[in-house]
Design a protein around this motif. Structure first.
Motif, PDB file in Angstrom:
ATOM      1  N   LEU A  70       1.084  -1.250   1.197  1.00 34.01           N
ATOM      2  CA  LEU A  70       1.238  -0.994  -0.235  1.00 34.01           C
ATOM      3  C   LEU A  70       1.310  -2.329  -0.970  1.00 34.01           C
ATOM      4  O   LEU A  70       2.092  -3.214  -0.603  1.00 34.01           O
ATOM      5  CB  LEU A  70       2.528  -0.208  -0.495  1.00 34.01           C
ATOM      6  CG  LEU A  70       2.927  -0.051  -1.970  1.00 34.01           C
ATOM      7  CD1 LEU A  70       1.960   0.878  -2.701  1.00 34.01           C
ATOM      8  CD2 LEU A  70       4.356   0.479  -2.076  1.00 34.01           C
ATOM      9  N   LEU A 117       6.251   7.769  -3.630  1.00 35.51           N
ATOM     10  CA  LEU A 117       5.279   7.230  -4.587  1.00 35.51           C
ATOM     11  C   LEU A 117       4.123   8.216  -4.796  1.00 35.51           C
ATOM     12  O   LEU A 117       3.688   8.470  -5.926  1.00 35.51           O
ATOM     13  CB  LEU A 117       4.748   5.896  -4.049  1.00 35.51           C
ATOM     14  CG  LEU A 117       3.942   5.028  -5.001  1.00 35.51           C
ATOM     15  CD1 LEU A 117       4.837   4.500  -6.116  1.00 35.51           C
ATOM     16  CD2 LEU A 117       3.313   3.864  -4.242  1.00 35.51           C
ATOM     17  N   SER A 121      -0.314   0.477  -8.230  1.00 36.38           N
ATOM     18  CA  SER A 121       0.114   0.712  -6.849  1.00 36.38           C
ATOM     19  C   SER A 121      -1.151   0.914  -6.032  1.00 36.38           C
ATOM     20  O   SER A 121      -1.937   1.839  -6.313  1.00 36.38           O
ATOM     21  CB  SER A 121       0.985   1.969  -6.762  1.00 36.38           C
ATOM     22  OG  SER A 121       2.134   1.820  -7.565  1.00 36.38           O
ATOM     23  N   HIS A 155       4.903   6.400   2.227  1.00 40.83           N
ATOM     24  CA  HIS A 155       4.780   6.273   0.762  1.00 40.83           C
ATOM     25  C   HIS A 155       4.919   7.627   0.060  1.00 40.83           C
ATOM     26  O   HIS A 155       4.440   7.803  -1.068  1.00 40.83           O
ATOM     27  CB  HIS A 155       3.425   5.643   0.405  1.00 40.83           C
ATOM     28  CG  HIS A 155       3.208   4.316   1.046  1.00 40.83           C
ATOM     29  ND1 HIS A 155       4.146   3.306   0.990  1.00 40.83           N
ATOM     30  CD2 HIS A 155       2.177   3.828   1.787  1.00 40.83           C
ATOM     31  CE1 HIS A 155       3.693   2.262   1.660  1.00 40.83           C
ATOM     32  NE2 HIS A 155       2.508   2.547   2.154  1.00 40.83           N
ATOM     33  N   THR A 174       1.824  -3.873  -4.896  1.00 41.07           N
ATOM     34  CA  THR A 174       2.171  -3.560  -6.288  1.00 41.07           C
ATOM     35  C   THR A 174       1.840  -4.767  -7.146  1.00 41.07           C
ATOM     36  O   THR A 174       2.274  -5.882  -6.836  1.00 41.07           O
ATOM     37  CB  THR A 174       3.672  -3.231  -6.401  1.00 41.07           C
ATOM     38  OG1 THR A 174       3.959  -2.171  -5.499  1.00 41.07           O
ATOM     39  CG2 THR A 174       4.033  -2.788  -7.805  1.00 41.07           C
TER      40      THR A 174
END
Ligand code: GUN
Length: 169
Positions: free
Chosen positions: A92, A162, A84, A159, A94
């Motif tokens: 963001l 996360l 991440s 975020h 991934t």
């Protein structure tokens, strides 16, 4: 001829890995001793350093941290590892490192300096994931910041879930 897959413990022993502050295990394998040091704002650094980095079932997370240097990651063995990445503008990204290139997994991943990075071992048969990293200018703790949950949540509120999951403090 049959080759049994090594387990995580055997790899830690064979590669002489130690626990990393971010989570996981590592060992520095190279520093450019035979070349001139590089001058950066914070002082002198090796031109390049390199490590092995391993995530295991008992240490499956590399917690959020930021490095000033560019880092190229190279996938070796085991299960996939999900990265991440939070860029300075909040984007963001991934990425899964792994051997299933056809399914879109990556063998190499470049993370530019100044990007927040965390990694998570994916479920799989091996119970570990092994990569290498090349860091340039070379790694120095002074160039690395471990992610603070409250600070990162304030910086990237979008975020927060996360950040909550992938920070230690
Ligand atoms: N992360 C990337 N390279 C290194 C290194 O050489 N040492 C430590 N402790 N962490 C790293």
């Amino acid at each position: 001829m049959t080759h049994s897959q090594p387990n995580a413990r055997a790899l830690i022993t064979a590669l002489e890995l130690e626990q990393h502050v971010e989570g996981g295990y590592f060992r520095r394998t190279f520093q450019s001793d035979d070349r001139a040091m590089v001058e950066i704002e914070g002082g002198q650094r090796y031109l390049m350093t390199s490590i092995y980095y391993l995530l295991t079932e008992d240490s499956p997370i590399g917690h959020f941290h930021l490095n000033q240097s560019d880092i190229v990651h190279y996938y070796h063995l085991g299960d996939g590892i999900q990265y991440s990445l939070i860029f300075p503008d909040g984007t963001l990204k991934t990425v899964v490192m792994g051997s299933d290139v056809i399914a879109g997994e990556c063998l190499q991943l470049h993370v530019p300096g100044g990007v927040w990075k965390a990694s998570q071992l994916k479920d799989g048969a091996a119970g570990y994931g092994l990569i290498s990293e090349a860091v340039s200018p070379g790694f120095d703790f002074a160039d690395m910041e471990l992610g603070n949950r409250q600070k990162l949540t304030e910086q990237f509120p979008e975020h927060s879930a996360l950040v909550e999951k992938l920070t230690q403090v």
